[in-house]
Design an enzyme around this catalytic site. Sequence first.
Site, PDB file in Angstrom:
ATOM      1  CB  SER A 119      -0.934  -0.067   1.213  1.00 61.98           C
ATOM      2  OG  SER A 119      -1.822   0.995   1.251  1.00 61.98           O
TER       3      SER A 119
ATOM      4  CG  ASP B 267       8.652   5.460 -11.213  1.00 62.91           C
ATOM      5  OD1 ASP B 267       9.466   4.529 -11.414  1.00 62.91           O
ATOM      6  OD2 ASP B 267       7.418   5.317 -11.292  1.00 62.91           O
TER       7      ASP B 267
ATOM      8  CE  LYS C 204      -5.417  -2.130  -0.198  1.00 58.99           C
ATOM      9  NZ  LYS C 204      -5.968  -0.766  -0.142  1.00 58.99           N
TER      10      LYS C 204
END
Length: 390
Positions: free
Chosen positions: A304, A315, A329
């Site tokens: 999560s 990124d 998740k």
Amino acid sequence: MMNKAQTTILIIVAIFAGYALGQQYPLKAAVKTSQTASVSSHPFLADHTSTAPFADVWQNLHDQFIGTLDDNKLDYGAVAGMVRAAGDPYTTFFDPDQTKQLKETLSGSFSGIGAEMGVQNGFIVVIAPLDGSPAQKAGIKTGDIIAAVDEKNITQDMSLDEVVRQIRGPKGQTVILSVIHKGETAPVDISVVRDDIAVPSVKLEVKNNIAHITLESFDNNTAAQFTDIAKQIRKQNVRGIVLDLRDNPGGYLESAVQIASQFLSPGSVVVSERGKTETMHRASGGGVLRGIPVAVVINHGSASAAEILAGALLDNIKAPIIGTQSFGKGSVQEVLDMIDGSSLKVTIAKWYTPSGTSIDKEGVKPTIEVKDDEETKQDEQLDRAFSEIE
């Protein structure tokens, strides 16, 4: 009128469990406890003439059932069944008592066994036992499948929150979990004594002038605690940071965004939500740790909000991700408060990393895969992360 709680949460956890009809259908307040009540006496039925099956069952139950009926329980049960029929394990209705438990959990303090749970391949599984928790001490492990609670089998029609409510209970009482350890086929019974669970949030250790920050969860106070630690680290002029997200089951989305903001330039995309509409969550303010080398450690218990943070750092600043693939998740839940004290936790979106990668069911893949050898005392994943900084 329905009040929208000012919380957007990403939880596999698990420990959250809603009276979803709002002002038009106030089921709790409208029904009399009477076996002779007429169909038209129920506002839901009066306003919805097309709901014939509901009306017929409600009427026949009151006409024919020989026991005592609690219309309040019937109403909540009907709403819970409607929500369950959505077919999403993370969309759940909570009656007022369950809502109170939910809010205790989100505050970071509750009574239970101290293990975050999730759904994987149709099974209720342990994402991670909290460090030092009764679950960890009893032998509950990441990846364990929960087969039964107190000798009551877990069935596929049971929601995650139903199972969690069975596991939780008063401090000092014992719950027996039948679990199937990862790689095994036969369940084993493990007795766990419930205790007060104060979820630790942020830990700091400086070693060889490298800051090792462990994030245990993303609760109400995590971002503020992290900011304080970030300021300490900046003053110490450390060489780098190892951000340890292993066995972190997630929590508040806002907390993950605020922590990511300490590493990123303002305006950088942290995560995008794609549901009825698309929302971009961007870094703002902070920046205390910007420019300091960072390596991130994850494992299958990272879920999560932990996956959001790892994906954002990967990124945006190409932070090396060390460890094993995370849980996967990738859905967003929002908690809506109802006027009677109940609540609805509903999946409103899927989330994507800044590069557009969906994490749902796939997880974050490490750039440097390192498996921890449980047969040794060495922490191979942490050692590799430190070597990336050195």
